[in-house]
Scaffold this motif. Structure first.
Motif, PDB file in Angstrom:
ATOM      1  N   ASN A   1      87.277  47.100  51.419  1.00 24.84           N
ATOM      2  CA  ASN A   1      88.519  46.944  51.883  1.00 24.84           C
ATOM      3  C   ASN A   1      88.725  47.526  53.466  1.00 24.84           C
ATOM      4  O   ASN A   1      89.863  47.088  53.951  1.00 24.84           O
ATOM      5  CB  ASN A   1      89.650  48.264  50.579  1.00 24.84           C
ATOM      6  CG  ASN A   1      89.589  47.524  49.380  1.00 24.84           C
ATOM      7  OD1 ASN A   1      89.759  46.496  49.501  1.00 24.84           O
ATOM      8  ND2 ASN A   1      89.060  48.627  49.075  1.00 24.84           N
ATOM      9  N   TYR A   2      87.877  47.803  53.691  1.00 31.96           N
ATOM     10  CA  TYR A   2      88.520  48.377  55.662  1.00 31.96           C
ATOM     11  C   TYR A   2      86.844  48.447  56.447  1.00 31.96           C
ATOM     12  O   TYR A   2      86.580  48.696  57.236  1.00 31.96           O
ATOM     13  CB  TYR A   2      88.469  50.262  55.804  1.00 31.96           C
ATOM     14  CG  TYR A   2      89.511  50.644  54.409  1.00 31.96           C
ATOM     15  CD1 TYR A   2      90.735  50.494  55.255  1.00 31.96           C
ATOM     16  CD2 TYR A   2      89.221  50.779  53.449  1.00 31.96           C
ATOM     17  CE1 TYR A   2      92.204  50.827  54.586  1.00 31.96           C
ATOM     18  CE2 TYR A   2      90.495  51.740  52.845  1.00 31.96           C
ATOM     19  CZ  TYR A   2      91.461  50.947  52.866  1.00 31.96           C
ATOM     20  OH  TYR A   2      92.683  51.379  52.239  1.00 31.96           O
ATOM     21  N   GLU A   3      86.472  47.369  55.914  1.00 36.17           N
ATOM     22  CA  GLU A   3      85.257  46.591  57.433  1.00 36.17           C
ATOM     23  C   GLU A   3      85.590  46.459  58.412  1.00 36.17           C
ATOM     24  O   GLU A   3      84.912  47.140  59.367  1.00 36.17           O
ATOM     25  CB  GLU A   3      84.602  45.217  56.535  1.00 36.17           C
ATOM     26  CG  GLU A   3      83.580  44.548  56.756  1.00 36.17           C
ATOM     27  CD  GLU A   3      82.745  43.419  56.462  1.00 36.17           C
ATOM     28  OE1 GLU A   3      82.016  42.869  57.352  1.00 36.17           O
ATOM     29  OE2 GLU A   3      83.168  43.006  56.134  1.00 36.17           O
ATOM     30  N   ARG A   4      86.811  46.050  58.689  1.00 32.91           N
ATOM     31  CA  ARG A   4      87.126  45.735  59.886  1.00 32.91           C
ATOM     32  C   ARG A   4      87.200  47.541  60.726  1.00 32.91           C
ATOM     33  O   ARG A   4      86.878  47.031  61.253  1.00 32.91           O
ATOM     34  CB  ARG A   4      88.390  44.411  59.975  1.00 32.91           C
ATOM     35  CG  ARG A   4      88.489  43.714  61.347  1.00 32.91           C
ATOM     36  CD  ARG A   4      89.350  43.038  61.674  1.00 32.91           C
ATOM     37  NE  ARG A   4      89.322  43.001  60.339  1.00 32.91           N
ATOM     38  CZ  ARG A   4      90.857  41.793  60.086  1.00 32.91           C
ATOM     39  NH1 ARG A   4      91.792  42.709  60.157  1.00 32.91           N
ATOM     40  NH2 ARG A   4      91.102  41.397  58.783  1.00 32.91           N
ATOM     41  N   GLU A   5      88.154  47.541  59.776  1.00 32.23           N
ATOM     42  CA  GLU A   5      87.980  49.236  60.820  1.00 32.23           C
ATOM     43  C   GLU A   5      86.786  49.573  60.978  1.00 32.23           C
ATOM     44  O   GLU A   5      86.999  50.263  62.095  1.00 32.23           O
ATOM     45  CB  GLU A   5      89.300  49.145  59.701  1.00 32.23           C
ATOM     46  CG  GLU A   5      90.892  49.551  59.895  1.00 32.23           C
ATOM     47  CD  GLU A   5      90.976  48.010  58.993  1.00 32.23           C
ATOM     48  OE1 GLU A   5      89.924  47.303  58.305  1.00 32.23           O
ATOM     49  OE2 GLU A   5      91.771  47.954  58.706  1.00 32.23           O
TER      50      GLU A   5
ATOM     51  N   MET B   1      79.325  58.031  44.142  1.00 32.31           N
ATOM     52  CA  MET B   1      79.290  58.277  45.537  1.00 32.31           C
ATOM     53  C   MET B   1      79.447  56.706  46.487  1.00 32.31           C
ATOM     54  O   MET B   1      79.596  56.319  47.664  1.00 32.31           O
ATOM     55  CB  MET B   1      78.103  59.445  46.587  1.00 32.31           C
ATOM     56  CG  MET B   1      77.901  58.806  47.513  1.00 32.31           C
ATOM     57  SD  MET B   1      77.354  57.815  48.532  1.00 32.31           S
ATOM     58  CE  MET B   1      75.230  57.785  48.106  1.00 32.31           C
ATOM     59  N   MET B   2      78.249  55.555  45.575  1.00 28.66           N
ATOM     60  CA  MET B   2      77.924  54.478  45.850  1.00 28.66           C
ATOM     61  C   MET B   2      78.890  53.492  45.848  1.00 28.66           C
ATOM     62  O   MET B   2      79.657  52.646  47.148  1.00 28.66           O
ATOM     63  CB  MET B   2      77.116  53.909  45.287  1.00 28.66           C
ATOM     64  CG  MET B   2      75.302  54.465  45.723  1.00 28.66           C
ATOM     65  SD  MET B   2      73.727  53.591  45.020  1.00 28.66           S
ATOM     66  CE  MET B   2      73.937  54.503  43.105  1.00 28.66           C
ATOM     67  N   THR B   3      79.575  53.731  44.348  1.00 29.36           N
ATOM     68  CA  THR B   3      81.413  53.113  44.326  1.00 29.36           C
ATOM     69  C   THR B   3      81.799  53.581  45.394  1.00 29.36           C
ATOM     70  O   THR B   3      83.037  52.274  45.340  1.00 29.36           O
ATOM     71  CB  THR B   3      81.383  52.816  42.692  1.00 29.36           C
ATOM     72  OG1 THR B   3      81.897  54.074  42.618  1.00 29.36           O
ATOM     73  CG2 THR B   3      80.445  52.290  42.156  1.00 29.36           C
ATOM     74  N   LEU B   4      82.227  54.154  45.491  1.00 30.76           N
ATOM     75  CA  LEU B   4      83.504  54.493  46.759  1.00 30.76           C
ATOM     76  C   LEU B   4      82.673  54.309  47.780  1.00 30.76           C
ATOM     77  O   LEU B   4      83.986  53.786  49.048  1.00 30.76           O
ATOM     78  CB  LEU B   4      83.612  56.154  47.126  1.00 30.76           C
ATOM     79  CG  LEU B   4      84.322  56.932  46.169  1.00 30.76           C
ATOM     80  CD1 LEU B   4      84.106  58.688  45.772  1.00 30.76           C
ATOM     81  CD2 LEU B   4      85.347  56.522  45.520  1.00 30.76           C
ATOM     82  N   PHE B   5      81.480  54.401  48.235  1.00 31.00           N
ATOM     83  CA  PHE B   5      81.386  53.176  49.986  1.00 31.00           C
ATOM     84  C   PHE B   5      81.506  52.105  50.121  1.00 31.00           C
ATOM     85  O   PHE B   5      82.211  50.961  50.465  1.00 31.00           O
ATOM     86  CB  PHE B   5      79.838  53.676  50.028  1.00 31.00           C
ATOM     87  CG  PHE B   5      79.547  52.723  51.194  1.00 31.00           C
ATOM     88  CD1 PHE B   5      79.642  53.526  52.669  1.00 31.00           C
ATOM     89  CD2 PHE B   5      78.469  51.332  51.197  1.00 31.00           C
ATOM     90  CE1 PHE B   5      79.158  52.767  53.882  1.00 31.00           C
ATOM     91  CE2 PHE B   5      78.205  51.191  52.371  1.00 31.00           C
ATOM     92  CZ  PHE B   5      78.371  51.692  53.665  1.00 31.00           C
ATOM     93  N   MET B   6      81.430  51.402  48.723  1.00 29.30           N
ATOM     94  CA  MET B   6      81.606  50.177  48.656  1.00 29.30           C
ATOM     95  C   MET B   6      83.145  49.309  49.068  1.00 29.30           C
ATOM     96  O   MET B   6      83.787  48.827  48.888  1.00 29.30           O
ATOM     97  CB  MET B   6      80.935  49.644  46.916  1.00 29.30           C
ATOM     98  CG  MET B   6      79.149  49.552  47.225  1.00 29.30           C
ATOM     99  SD  MET B   6      78.343  48.915  45.487  1.00 29.30           S
ATOM    100  CE  MET B   6      79.613  48.413  44.746  1.00 29.30           C
TER     101      MET B   6
ATOM    102  N   TYR C   1      75.543  48.325  52.249  1.00 28.01           N
ATOM    103  CA  TYR C   1      76.528  48.009  51.294  1.00 28.01           C
ATOM    104  C   TYR C   1      75.426  46.867  50.175  1.00 28.01           C
ATOM    105  O   TYR C   1      75.779  47.131  49.293  1.00 28.01           O
ATOM    106  CB  TYR C   1      77.879  47.220  51.603  1.00 28.01           C
ATOM    107  CG  TYR C   1      78.478  46.530  50.733  1.00 28.01           C
ATOM    108  CD1 TYR C   1      79.468  46.525  50.397  1.00 28.01           C
ATOM    109  CD2 TYR C   1      78.391  45.147  50.473  1.00 28.01           C
ATOM    110  CE1 TYR C   1      80.179  46.420  48.706  1.00 28.01           C
ATOM    111  CE2 TYR C   1      79.161  44.294  50.173  1.00 28.01           C
ATOM    112  CZ  TYR C   1      79.897  44.876  49.451  1.00 28.01           C
ATOM    113  OH  TYR C   1      80.858  44.443  48.309  1.00 28.01           O
ATOM    114  N   ASN C   2      75.380  45.722  50.608  1.00 26.01           N
ATOM    115  CA  ASN C   2      74.397  45.569  49.923  1.00 26.01           C
ATOM    116  C   ASN C   2      73.239  45.757  48.680  1.00 26.01           C
ATOM    117  O   ASN C   2      73.523  45.858  47.631  1.00 26.01           O
ATOM    118  CB  ASN C   2      73.947  44.597  51.306  1.00 26.01           C
ATOM    119  CG  ASN C   2      74.222  43.431  50.952  1.00 26.01           C
ATOM    120  OD1 ASN C   2      75.747  42.944  50.717  1.00 26.01           O
ATOM    121  ND2 ASN C   2      73.967  42.876  52.526  1.00 26.01           N
ATOM    122  N   GLN C   3      72.652  46.763  49.244  1.00 28.58           N
ATOM    123  CA  GLN C   3      71.414  47.847  48.683  1.00 28.58           C
ATOM    124  C   GLN C   3      72.144  48.087  47.232  1.00 28.58           C
ATOM    125  O   GLN C   3      72.079  48.687  46.152  1.00 28.58           O
ATOM    126  CB  GLN C   3      70.740  48.776  48.999  1.00 28.58           C
ATOM    127  CG  GLN C   3      70.061  48.296  49.769  1.00 28.58           C
ATOM    128  CD  GLN C   3      68.613  46.880  49.768  1.00 28.58           C
ATOM    129  OE1 GLN C   3      68.065  47.985  48.514  1.00 28.58           O
ATOM    130  NE2 GLN C   3      68.889  46.071  49.624  1.00 28.58           N
TER     131      GLN C   3
END
Length: 163
Positions: free
Chosen positions: A41-45, A31-36, A83-85
């Protein structure tokens, strides 16, 4: 980092509590890797959805008149912190996984937690003829090995400090 080891102890041994924490974080690894991946890839969105959508309005349910832009900024900062954690935790888990000596335990942990398969799927992916109990034992040995390595790396102290 202050690590609590007993006098004369060369190799740290994780406690039962730390082994349980390790299993918890291994269970959350996929789950952590999927969120990262999503964040990278979609931070702006994600930021735009926070501004346009209802998520920013619902940060605090007690507010009658929420400042949506400010709440969206708070939500964006929280996502960045998470994300950083996750980056820190997944890096330490991957490093600890690379330190597992037993190749069968390493393979079982990789399939079960890093690739995110269920216990049943892990048993099916392991070599033919391996008993369920053997796969479970390898997973347990791998979790303990990772927990011991994470203890040396200061992972548990990091968690206590952050949370």
């Amino acid at each position: 980092m202050a690590m609590v080891w007993e006098q004369g102890e060369l190799f740290a041994k994780a406690s039962k509590e730390e082994i349980k924490q390790t299993e918890f974080y291994l269970g959350k690894y996929k789950m952590m890797t999927l969120f990262m991946f999503d964040y990278e890839n979609y931070e702006r969105e994600m930021a735009q959805v926070a501004i346009d959508g209802e998520a920013a309005r619902r940060i605090d349910q007690t507010d009658l008149h929420a400042d949506k832009t400010a709440n969206a900024t708070i939500l964006n900062e929280k996502q960045k912190w998470v994300y950083n954690q996750y980056c820190k935790f997944t890096f330490m888990i991957r490093r600890a996984h690379s330190q597992i000596i037993d190749p069968e335990a390493k393979e079982a942990i990789d399939i079960r937690f890093l690739q995110g398969y269920s216990r049943k799927e892990t048993i099916l992916f392991m070599r033919r003829g391996v008993a369920h109990s053997t796969v479970d034992r390898r997973i347990d040995d791998g979790i303990e090995s990772i927990a011991n390595t994470l203890k040396v790396m200061g992972f548990f102290e990091e968690i206590r400090r952050e949370f």
